[in-house]
Design a protein around this motif. Structure first.
Motif, PDB file in Angstrom:
ATOM      1  N   ASP A  33       5.098   4.728 -10.047  1.00  0.00           N
ATOM      2  CA  ASP A  33       4.003   5.706 -10.066  1.00  0.00           C
ATOM      3  C   ASP A  33       4.244   6.714 -11.180  1.00  0.00           C
ATOM      4  OD1 ASP A  33       4.988   8.458  -8.916  1.00  0.00           O
ATOM      5  OD2 ASP A  33       5.840   6.974  -7.561  1.00  0.00           O
TER       6      ASP A  33
ATOM      7  N   ASN B 154       0.247 -11.647  -8.053  1.00  0.00           N
ATOM      8  CA  ASN B 154       1.062 -10.640  -7.368  1.00  0.00           C
ATOM      9  C   ASN B 154       1.180 -11.028  -5.892  1.00  0.00           C
ATOM     10  OD1 ASN B 154       2.636  -8.357  -7.432  1.00  0.00           O
ATOM     11  ND2 ASN B 154       0.936  -6.933  -7.257  1.00  0.00           N
TER      12      ASN B 154
ATOM     13  N   GLN C 149      -4.376   0.210  -2.287  1.00  0.00           N
ATOM     14  CA  GLN C 149      -3.999  -1.182  -2.517  1.00  0.00           C
ATOM     15  C   GLN C 149      -4.678  -2.079  -1.482  1.00  0.00           C
ATOM     16  OE1 GLN C 149       0.258  -0.579  -2.238  1.00  0.00           O
ATOM     17  NE2 GLN C 149       0.510  -0.705  -4.458  1.00  0.00           N
TER      18      GLN C 149
ATOM     19  N   MET D 285       7.835  -0.655  -7.169  1.00  0.00           N
ATOM     20  CA  MET D 285       6.770   0.339  -7.066  1.00  0.00           C
ATOM     21  C   MET D 285       6.947   1.376  -8.173  1.00  0.00           C
ATOM     22  SD  MET D 285       4.206   2.013  -5.647  1.00  0.00           S
ATOM     23  CE  MET D 285       3.891   1.759  -3.898  1.00  0.00           C
TER      24      MET D 285
ATOM     25  N   LYS E 270       0.843  -1.194   0.000  1.00  0.00           N
ATOM     26  CA  LYS E 270       0.000   0.000   0.000  1.00  0.00           C
ATOM     27  C   LYS E 270       0.873   1.237   0.000  1.00  0.00           C
ATOM     28  CE  LYS E 270      -4.382   1.408   1.772  1.00  0.00           C
ATOM     29  NZ  LYS E 270      -5.534   0.984   2.480  1.00  0.00           N
ATOM     30  N   LYS E 271       0.523   2.210  -0.842  1.00  0.00           N
ATOM     31  CA  LYS E 271       1.420   3.331  -1.064  1.00  0.00           C
ATOM     32  C   LYS E 271       1.747   4.057   0.221  1.00  0.00           C
ATOM     33  CE  LYS E 271       2.270   6.970  -4.402  1.00  0.00           C
ATOM     34  NZ  LYS E 271       1.733   7.732  -5.507  1.00  0.00           N
TER      35      LYS E 271
ATOM     36  N   ASN F 120      -3.660  -3.986  -6.829  1.00  0.00           N
ATOM     37  CA  ASN F 120      -3.420  -2.561  -7.050  1.00  0.00           C
ATOM     38  C   ASN F 120      -4.725  -1.806  -7.296  1.00  0.00           C
ATOM     39  OD1 ASN F 120      -0.477  -2.062  -6.948  1.00  0.00           O
ATOM     40  ND2 ASN F 120      -0.432  -3.674  -8.515  1.00  0.00           N
TER      41      ASN F 120
ATOM     42  N   TYR G  55      -0.439   4.411  -9.603  1.00  0.00           N
ATOM     43  CA  TYR G  55       0.694   3.721  -9.005  1.00  0.00           C
ATOM     44  C   TYR G  55       0.375   2.240  -8.890  1.00  0.00           C
ATOM     45  CZ  TYR G  55      -1.948   3.681  -4.607  1.00  0.00           C
ATOM     46  OH  TYR G  55      -2.912   3.478  -3.640  1.00  0.00           O
ATOM     47  N   ALA G  56       1.428   1.450  -8.827  1.00  0.00           N
ATOM     48  CA  ALA G  56       1.246   0.000  -8.722  1.00  0.00           C
ATOM     49  C   ALA G  56       2.503  -0.631  -8.144  1.00  0.00           C
ATOM     50  CB  ALA G  56       0.940  -0.606 -10.089  1.00  0.00           C
ATOM     51  N   SER G  57       2.300  -1.668  -7.354  1.00  0.00           N
ATOM     52  CA  SER G  57       3.397  -2.480  -6.824  1.00  0.00           C
ATOM     53  C   SER G  57       3.351  -3.854  -7.475  1.00  0.00           C
ATOM     54  CB  SER G  57       3.276  -2.648  -5.307  1.00  0.00           C
ATOM     55  OG  SER G  57       3.480  -1.435  -4.636  1.00  0.00           O
ATOM     56  N   THR G  58       4.497  -4.321  -7.915  1.00  0.00           N
ATOM     57  CA  THR G  58       4.615  -5.672  -8.459  1.00  0.00           C
ATOM     58  C   THR G  58       5.689  -6.405  -7.669  1.00  0.00           C
ATOM     59  OG1 THR G  58       4.058  -4.838 -10.662  1.00  0.00           O
ATOM     60  CG2 THR G  58       5.000  -7.046 -10.526  1.00  0.00           C
TER      61      THR G  58
END
Length: 383
Positions: free
Chosen positions: A262, A334, A358, A260, A2-3, A347, A272-275
């Motif tokens: 963005d 993910n 997230q 991450m 989470k951002k 995401n 934004y996204a986290s992988t």
């Protein structure tokens, strides 16, 4: 993750906190950086730390870039995410401890804090409860046991004005933060691929500069289209792009990287996204979910939904759509893990609105034990 937390992420991003005054009494009383100062910490670093907080054994992955700290730690459950609160001198820092599920319900909740002082081979200090005056000692030592790896951090940033002749021109800026593994060629190559390097790019500095230059060249082409129409007063041409790599697990020959990304290129808000990338250094492969669990999708979906209800306070009888778009939650690819369990990150817009941020669901290995692959269970220490 989470951002606001990677989680982290998790999440993160991911996960920021405003810096408090360096003269804030409560912090300077906890840490006195003028006494027993050892060698300054480097400007950029990654450290794997192991030790005790409140008498519990913990593993912490901590990163510093310039004056910014971030990281995660865990003991008997999911990750607790760390972001900078106050920088005190060059060897001491106060970090916020963020639990993504708690923050989801109350973004103004007072975080627990960790006051840390570098002592040459680790950090000592105090853990401070955000709601009470309770404190516990912290003793952490930098350790890289067999099956864990050391990393360095390489950064690059650049910017360009849309209309250099104008005093108040929109600007595009790019910032890149990459983990490097100079002591392990295979890991270093994987990190380059994850960052987006081309096959012929082998030098970190040159590769990051090339990525930034490509982004800024595309921006100039975009701006040129507006100039053709005579429109040179467009505030939405303030673009930004960031890619950050961070470590969430570094043990048992598994290295888990959160990437991450963005981006803002006009509109109401950026994206934004986290992988997560689970790398098996022992077998030199990237793990897929079937390497970790062999389970029917419906069974795994049931475990996800059960833990979503618990972690996001969705009571029995309430629909999951109080949190999600739909009344179900299917597993995705993910995923990431620590010694205690497996987590899935969704995401923004994937299963819930942008405002929800997230969505991270953690499943303890105690619930997954019958479904863990024998090879993975042996590596992680599950009997």
């Amino acid at each position: 993750m989470k951002k606001l937390i990677l989680c982290s992420a998790i999440a993160l991003v991911a996960l920021t906190a405003c810096n408090r005054s360096k003269t804030e009494n409560s912090n300077t009383e906890t840490l006195d950086s003028s006494k027993n100062t050892v060698a300054d910490l480097p400007e950029n670093f990654y450290k794997r730390l192991e030790g005790e907080i409140a008498g519990k054994h913990v593993v912490m992955n901590l990163q510093k870039t310039g004056s910014d700290y971030s990281g995660t730690y865990y003991y008997n459950g999911s990750w607790l995410n760390l972001s900078i609160d106050t920088l005190i001198g060059k060897d001491s820092v106060v970090l916020n401890e963020n639990n993504y599920a708690e923050y989801y319900f109350d973004e103004h909740a007072k975080s627990n804090r960790l006051a840390l002082k570098w002592v040459g081979n680790g950090f000592n200090g105090k853990w401070m409860n955000g709601k009470t005056d309770t404190t516990f000692p912290i003793n952490l030592t930098e350790k890289y046991p067999a099956g864990s790896y050391s990393f360095s951090i390489s950064t690059y940033q650049d910017s360009i004005k849309a209309f250099p002749q104008k005093a108040k021109s929109p600007v595009a800026e790019i910032g890149l933060k990459a983990l490097t593994a100079p002591e392990n060629a295979w890991l270093d190559q994987q990190l380059k691929k994850l960052m987006g390097f081309k096959d012929n790019q082998t030098n970190w500095n040159a590769g990051l500069k090339s990525m930034a230059s490509s982004y800024l060249e595309d921006y100039k082409k975009n701006v040129a289209e507006y100039e053709k129409d005579g429109d040179t007063n467009v505030a939405f041409l303030n673009y930004s792009n960031h890619s950050n790599q961070s470590l969430v697990y570094n043990d048992k020959d598994f290295v888990i990287i959160e990437q991450m990304d963005d981006d803002y290129s006009g509109g109401a808000h950026g994206n934004y996204a986290s992988t997560f990338h689970c790398l098996d250094v022992k077998t030199k492969k990237k793990l897929v979910l079937s390497d970790v669990v062999k389970v029917d999708t419906l069974i795994l979906q049931g475990l996800l939904e059960k833990n979503l209800r618990k972690q996001y306070n969705v009571k029995a009888g309430e629909k999951l759509s109080t949190v999600l778009f739909d009344d179900y939650l299917k597993p995705n690819n993910n995923f990431y893990f620590n010694d205690n369990g497996l987590a899935f990150l969704y995401n923004p817009y994937e299963v819930a609105s942008y405002a929800q941020g997230q969505i991270i669901v953690y499943i303890p290995f105690t619930e997954l034990k019958p479904y863990l692959t024998p090879a993975f269970a042996a590596r992680i220490g599950m009997k």
